[in-house]
Design an enzyme around this catalytic site. Structure first.
Site, PDB file in Angstrom:
ATOM      1  N   LYS A  13      -3.134  -9.679  -3.128  1.00  0.00           N
ATOM      2  CA  LYS A  13      -2.139  -9.651  -4.212  1.00  0.00           C
ATOM      3  C   LYS A  13      -0.768 -10.106  -3.713  1.00  0.00           C
ATOM      4  O   LYS A  13      -0.106 -10.904  -4.357  1.00  0.00           O
ATOM      5  CB  LYS A  13      -1.996  -8.225  -4.779  1.00  0.00           C
ATOM      6  CG  LYS A  13      -3.257  -7.663  -5.384  1.00  0.00           C
ATOM      7  CD  LYS A  13      -3.011  -6.294  -6.012  1.00  0.00           C
ATOM      8  CE  LYS A  13      -2.677  -5.186  -5.020  1.00  0.00           C
ATOM      9  NZ  LYS A  13      -3.800  -4.770  -4.146  1.00  0.00           N
ATOM     10  N   ARG A  88      -0.687   1.284 -11.009  1.00  0.00           N
ATOM     11  CA  ARG A  88      -1.831   1.712 -10.201  1.00  0.00           C
ATOM     12  C   ARG A  88      -2.574   2.866 -10.840  1.00  0.00           C
ATOM     13  O   ARG A  88      -3.544   3.353 -10.277  1.00  0.00           O
ATOM     14  CB  ARG A  88      -1.348   2.124  -8.832  1.00  0.00           C
ATOM     15  CG  ARG A  88      -1.547   1.017  -7.787  1.00  0.00           C
ATOM     16  CD  ARG A  88      -1.228   1.644  -6.475  1.00  0.00           C
ATOM     17  NE  ARG A  88      -1.725   1.095  -5.285  1.00  0.00           N
ATOM     18  CZ  ARG A  88      -1.124   0.169  -4.550  1.00  0.00           C
ATOM     19  NH1 ARG A  88      -0.081  -0.447  -4.997  1.00  0.00           N
ATOM     20  NH2 ARG A  88      -1.606  -0.161  -3.385  1.00  0.00           N
ATOM     21  N   ARG A 127      -5.201  -7.386   9.466  1.00  0.00           N
ATOM     22  CA  ARG A 127      -3.956  -7.806   8.808  1.00  0.00           C
ATOM     23  C   ARG A 127      -2.742  -7.449   9.672  1.00  0.00           C
ATOM     24  O   ARG A 127      -2.688  -6.394  10.290  1.00  0.00           O
ATOM     25  CB  ARG A 127      -3.832  -7.115   7.448  1.00  0.00           C
ATOM     26  CG  ARG A 127      -2.498  -7.375   6.778  1.00  0.00           C
ATOM     27  CD  ARG A 127      -2.576  -7.171   5.304  1.00  0.00           C
ATOM     28  NE  ARG A 127      -2.529  -5.773   4.926  1.00  0.00           N
ATOM     29  CZ  ARG A 127      -2.486  -5.370   3.656  1.00  0.00           C
ATOM     30  NH1 ARG A 127      -2.538  -6.256   2.668  1.00  0.00           N
ATOM     31  NH2 ARG A 127      -2.442  -4.091   3.365  1.00  0.00           N
ATOM     32  N   ARG A 160       0.337  -2.339   9.621  1.00  0.00           N
ATOM     33  CA  ARG A 160       0.766  -1.234   8.771  1.00  0.00           C
ATOM     34  C   ARG A 160       0.008   0.028   9.160  1.00  0.00           C
ATOM     35  O   ARG A 160      -1.188  -0.028   9.445  1.00  0.00           O
ATOM     36  CB  ARG A 160       0.448  -1.565   7.303  1.00  0.00           C
ATOM     37  CG  ARG A 160       1.421  -2.532   6.704  1.00  0.00           C
ATOM     38  CD  ARG A 160       1.004  -3.023   5.347  1.00  0.00           C
ATOM     39  NE  ARG A 160       0.487  -1.989   4.441  1.00  0.00           N
ATOM     40  CZ  ARG A 160       0.224  -2.211   3.151  1.00  0.00           C
ATOM     41  NH1 ARG A 160       0.437  -3.414   2.621  1.00  0.00           N
ATOM     42  NH2 ARG A 160      -0.249  -1.254   2.385  1.00  0.00           N
ATOM     43  N   ARG A 171      -7.519   4.857   0.744  1.00  0.00           N
ATOM     44  CA  ARG A 171      -6.903   3.954  -0.236  1.00  0.00           C
ATOM     45  C   ARG A 171      -7.950   3.388  -1.190  1.00  0.00           C
ATOM     46  O   ARG A 171      -7.690   3.202  -2.380  1.00  0.00           O
ATOM     47  CB  ARG A 171      -6.169   2.821   0.494  1.00  0.00           C
ATOM     48  CG  ARG A 171      -4.909   3.326   1.197  1.00  0.00           C
ATOM     49  CD  ARG A 171      -4.397   2.346   2.207  1.00  0.00           C
ATOM     50  NE  ARG A 171      -3.901   1.121   1.610  1.00  0.00           N
ATOM     51  CZ  ARG A 171      -3.797  -0.030   2.266  1.00  0.00           C
ATOM     52  NH1 ARG A 171      -4.195  -0.122   3.523  1.00  0.00           N
ATOM     53  NH2 ARG A 171      -3.322  -1.082   1.669  1.00  0.00           N
TER      54      ARG A 171
HETATM   55  P1  AMP Z   1       0.539  -1.664  -1.154  1.00  0.00           P
HETATM   56  O1  AMP Z   1       1.413  -2.400  -0.224  1.00  0.00           O
HETATM   57  O2  AMP Z   1       0.614  -2.155  -2.571  1.00  0.00           O
HETATM   58  O3  AMP Z   1      -0.879  -1.542  -0.648  1.00  0.00           O
HETATM   59  O4  AMP Z   1       1.100  -0.148  -1.212  1.00  0.00           O
HETATM   60  C1  AMP Z   1       1.163   0.658  -0.061  1.00  0.00           C
HETATM   61  C2  AMP Z   1       1.302   2.120  -0.442  1.00  0.00           C
HETATM   62  O5  AMP Z   1       2.495   2.310  -1.202  1.00  0.00           O
HETATM   63  C3  AMP Z   1       0.197   2.670  -1.321  1.00  0.00           C
HETATM   64  O6  AMP Z   1      -0.947   3.076  -0.598  1.00  0.00           O
HETATM   65  C4  AMP Z   1       0.899   3.843  -2.013  1.00  0.00           C
HETATM   66  O7  AMP Z   1       1.027   4.943  -1.128  1.00  0.00           O
HETATM   67  C5  AMP Z   1       2.300   3.273  -2.226  1.00  0.00           C
HETATM   68  N1  AMP Z   1       2.378   2.564  -3.539  1.00  0.00           N
HETATM   69  C6  AMP Z   1       2.559   1.224  -3.749  1.00  0.00           C
HETATM   70  N2  AMP Z   1       2.582   0.943  -5.064  1.00  0.00           N
HETATM   71  C7  AMP Z   1       2.405   2.138  -5.698  1.00  0.00           C
HETATM   72  C8  AMP Z   1       2.305   2.522  -7.066  1.00  0.00           C
HETATM   73  N3  AMP Z   1       2.388   1.622  -8.056  1.00  0.00           N
HETATM   74  N4  AMP Z   1       2.128   3.834  -7.339  1.00  0.00           N
HETATM   75  C9  AMP Z   1       2.050   4.762  -6.377  1.00  0.00           C
HETATM   76  N5  AMP Z   1       2.103   4.471  -5.064  1.00  0.00           N
HETATM   77  C10 AMP Z   1       2.288   3.172  -4.717  1.00  0.00           C
END
Ligand code: AMP
Length: 220
Positions: A13, A88, A127, A160, A171
């Site tokens: 994404k 989400r 990654r 990360r 996740r």
């Molecule tokens: P991502 O980089 O999109 O995989 O997000 C990393 C982490 O940030 C996720 O595992 C959540 O802990 C938090 N996070 C990101 N976007 C959201 C969202 N829309 N709602 C809640 N937590 C989020």
């Protein structure tokens, strides 16, 4: 153009959102990127979000919804935006709809980038992300020109914390339980298009562009 990119962790994404933001000259809004910067800078938001992120859980809706609502009201979103990592869960999708209704705007496209679980684990464990600009790399399929250095900004690459295998499982579970129903939400209002996320970065980008520009049949 207001676009939402959906898909499991590791679907690409962020990578695709960056390409599309450049192509259409609209901002990418990544809640994950915004939260990671907040954690790094130890802001009040970052301090609250950190423990959830470390465990692969969703950060509470009130925090995340406020970030997005404030962001999409900014002037640079007037021509559109690309949301990546939001909504989400259903509550977030409803909050987004309410905000956009209030602004008399709507979402134009929701694109789900489909990737199988086995492939996700392979992608996430290799990654690496740039500390400076959040550009993503894959040590085997999209390595940087120089080890541990970002091609774009020269920043340091890191893994990360939540790309460790134990957290990846958590996740994925969150994705299945909370985020998967959001696909139905957009399927019901006719916005969802599903593409196959397997393939090169440019190939996947082309499929998304086809959806946006009305070519091809990606109805679910
Ligand atoms: P991502 O980089 O999109 O995989 O997000 C990393 C982490 O940030 C996720 O595992 C959540 O802990 C938090 N996070 C990101 N976007 C959201 C969202 N829309 N709602 C809640 N937590 C989020």
């Amino acid at each position: 153009m207001r676009l939402i990119l959906m898909g499991p962790p590791g679907a690409g994404k962020g990578t695709q959102a960056r390409l599309l933001a450049e192509r259409y000259n609209i901002p990418q809004i990544s809640t994950g990127d915004i939260l990671r910067v907040a954690v790094r800078n130890k802001t009040p938001l970052g301090m609250k979000a950190k423990e959830y992120m470390d465990e692969g859980r969703l950060v509470p809706d009130d925090l995340v919804v406020d970030i997005v609502v404030d962001r999409i009201k900014k002037g640079d979103c007037h021509r559109g935006f690309i949301l990546d990592g939001f909504p989400r869960n259903i509550a977030q999708a409803e909050a987004l709809e309410k905000t956009l209704n209030g602004l008399k705007r709507g979402i134009d496209h929701v694109v789900d980038i489909g990737v199988q679980k086995k492939e996700i684990i392979r992608r996430l464990s290799y990654r690496r992300v740039c500390r400076g600009c959040e550009e993503g790399y894959h040590l085997i399929f999209a390595p940087p020109l120089n080890a541990n250095v970002c091609d774009k900004c020269g920043g340091e690459l890191y893994q990360r914390d939540d790309d460790r295998e134990e957290v990846i499982e958590a996740r994925l579970k969150v994705y299945e339980e909370a985020t998967f129903p959001v696909l139905d939400f957009y399927r019901r209002n006719g916005l969802l298009r599903v593409i196959d996320g397997i393939g090169g970065i440019d190939q996947v980008a082309q499929k998304i562009i086809d959806v946006i520009e009305g070519r091809g049949d990606y109805n679910p």
